[in-house]
Design a protein around this motif. Structure first.
Motif, mmCIF file in Angstrom:
data_model
loop_
_atom_site.group_PDB
_atom_site.id
_atom_site.type_symbol
_atom_site.label_atom_id
_atom_site.label_comp_id
_atom_site.label_asym_id
_atom_site.label_seq_id
_atom_site.Cartn_x
_atom_site.Cartn_y
_atom_site.Cartn_z
ATOM 1 N N GLY A 143 -20.560 -53.026 46.750
ATOM 2 C CA GLY A 143 -19.488 -53.650 47.508
ATOM 3 C C GLY A 143 -18.252 -53.951 46.699
ATOM 4 O O GLY A 143 -17.156 -54.105 47.254
ATOM 5 N N ALA A 144 -18.382 -54.039 45.363
ATOM 6 C CA ALA A 144 -17.229 -54.292 44.487
ATOM 7 C C ALA A 144 -16.591 -52.997 43.990
ATOM 8 O O ALA A 144 -15.634 -53.039 43.222
ATOM 9 C CB ALA A 144 -17.667 -55.140 43.298
ATOM 10 N N GLY A 145 -17.141 -51.847 44.393
ATOM 11 C CA GLY A 145 -16.566 -50.565 43.982
ATOM 12 C C GLY A 145 -17.152 -49.997 42.713
ATOM 13 O O GLY A 145 -16.691 -48.958 42.230
ATOM 14 N N ASN A 146 -18.150 -50.652 42.131
ATOM 15 C CA ASN A 146 -18.786 -50.125 40.922
ATOM 16 C C ASN A 146 -19.727 -48.974 41.269
ATOM 17 O O ASN A 146 -20.440 -49.024 42.279
ATOM 18 C CB ASN A 146 -19.574 -51.228 40.216
ATOM 19 N N VAL A 147 -19.733 -47.948 40.428
ATOM 20 C CA VAL A 147 -20.567 -46.771 40.638
ATOM 21 C C VAL A 147 -21.777 -46.829 39.706
ATOM 22 O O VAL A 147 -21.627 -47.029 38.504
ATOM 23 C CB VAL A 147 -19.781 -45.474 40.377
ATOM 24 N N THR A 148 -22.962 -46.650 40.267
ATOM 25 C CA THR A 148 -24.190 -46.642 39.480
ATOM 26 C C THR A 148 -24.920 -45.326 39.696
ATOM 27 O O THR A 148 -25.168 -44.931 40.832
ATOM 28 C CB THR A 148 -25.114 -47.797 39.879
ATOM 29 N N ARG A 149 -25.260 -44.686 38.605
ATOM 30 C CA ARG A 149 -26.090 -43.481 38.653
ATOM 31 C C ARG A 149 -27.506 -43.867 38.226
ATOM 32 O O ARG A 149 -27.714 -44.298 37.096
ATOM 33 C CB ARG A 149 -25.533 -42.392 37.721
ATOM 34 N N GLY A 150 -28.452 -43.747 39.140
ATOM 35 C CA GLY A 150 -29.823 -44.133 38.830
ATOM 36 C C GLY A 150 -30.542 -43.026 38.093
ATOM 37 O O GLY A 150 -30.635 -41.899 38.572
ATOM 38 N N GLU A 151 -31.030 -43.339 36.917
ATOM 39 C CA GLU A 151 -31.768 -42.354 36.123
ATOM 40 C C GLU A 151 -33.177 -42.876 35.883
ATOM 41 O O GLU A 151 -33.371 -44.004 35.461
ATOM 42 C CB GLU A 151 -31.070 -42.118 34.762
ATOM 43 N N GLY A 152 -34.169 -42.057 36.149
ATOM 44 C CA GLY A 152 -35.532 -42.510 35.946
ATOM 45 C C GLY A 152 -36.522 -41.493 36.470
ATOM 46 O O GLY A 152 -36.298 -40.297 36.381
ATOM 47 N N VAL A 153 -37.603 -41.973 37.040
ATOM 48 C CA VAL A 153 -38.664 -41.084 37.498
ATOM 49 C C VAL A 153 -38.359 -40.634 38.927
ATOM 50 O O VAL A 153 -38.980 -41.076 39.881
ATOM 51 C CB VAL A 153 -40.032 -41.785 37.425
#
Length: 265
Positions: A143-153
């Protein structure tokens, strides 16, 4: 806008996938981001609504499948997309698929986000070498405009579809104790040739079921010949059905054959 990477994954997804795949997890943080600095989490990762995370693709037809996750962030979830890629790492991937998700709010902080991804032999699956394990990266904007790329299994299995011809038993009817021949032909989708081709040198199981009900029992294990045929000779003992069964591989889908019923005199 700040880009960040999270390594948080669903415990259930991680356990199921690590047990099923027994592969090394790749962690590829976004440039300039520190691992674990994101409050965004991805759980309950799903592919094709299938706990095996598997998608079978035919020789020429597109295959549309779903990718989903439950995504949470203290500032809410604005949008989510999914990237699937094949290769040693994302930067040098030899195959890429992607889909933008539709997100449905569960509460102020959490959304269920599902996307439709297209596997197409004419576009992103032009080589048979692309069959196998694909890595998946969910990408969320909070909601704040931050981008997250999820890395994992996170994984998907993209496999070549197989098919088996109708099993044929000859002669029929047959005298008790006489030999019968059981034949069927295996083919597999060739994304390169845009047609089904013989599945050569793969193990199939010759199975028999006495009468018209009950489980099939494996009689023999054999391999398909250079034209994809499985051919075996057995003695007829009682009325029943014969079929071949193919268990599949890491690159090809399993296929149970259609049974042929034999009348034993």
């Amino acid at each position: 806008m700040r880009r960040r990477t999270t390594t948080v994954a669903a415990a259930t997804a991680a356990a199921a996938l690590s047990a099923a795949l027994a592969v090394t997890v790749l962690a590829l943080p976004a440039a300039g981001a520190a691992q674990g600095d994101s409050a965004t989490t991805f759980v309950n990762i799903g592919v094709n609504h299938d706990l095996d995370y598997t998608v079978g693709v035919e020789a020429t037809k597109k295959r549309v499948f779903s990718v989903s996750a439950t995504v949470s962030d203290p500032s809410g979830v604005k949008s989510v997309s999914y990237e699937l890629w094949h290769g040693e790492d994302r930067a040098t991937a030899d195959g890429v698929m992607a889909g933008a998700a539709q997100c449905h709010k569960i509460n102020e902080f959490t959304s269920y986000c599902e996307a439709l991804v297209t596997a197409d032999p004419n576009v992103n699956l032009r080589s048979n070498a692309l069959a196998g394990l694909w890595y998946m990266t969910p990408v969320a904007v909070d909601g704040a405009g931050n981008v997250t790329r999820g890395e994992g299994v996170y994984f998907a299995r993209i496999r070549r579809q197989t098919s088996m011809s109708q099993t044929v038993v000859t002669p029929d009817p047959v005298k008790k104790g006489a030999n019968i021949t059981v034949k069927a032909r295996m083919t597999v989708a060739s994304w390169e040739q845009k047609k089904n081709v013989p599945l050569i040198g793969h193990q199939v199981l010759l199975q028999y079921r006495k009468g018209t009900s009950g489980p099939f029992v494996t009689l023999k294990k054999l391999k398909t010949d250079r034209d994809g045929w499985a051919t075996s000779t057995v003695k007829a003992t009682a009325d029943g059905a014969y079929r071949y069964d193919f268990a599949g591989t890491s690159l090809t889908q399993p296929t149970p054959g259609s049974a042929d019923y034999v009348d034993v005199k």
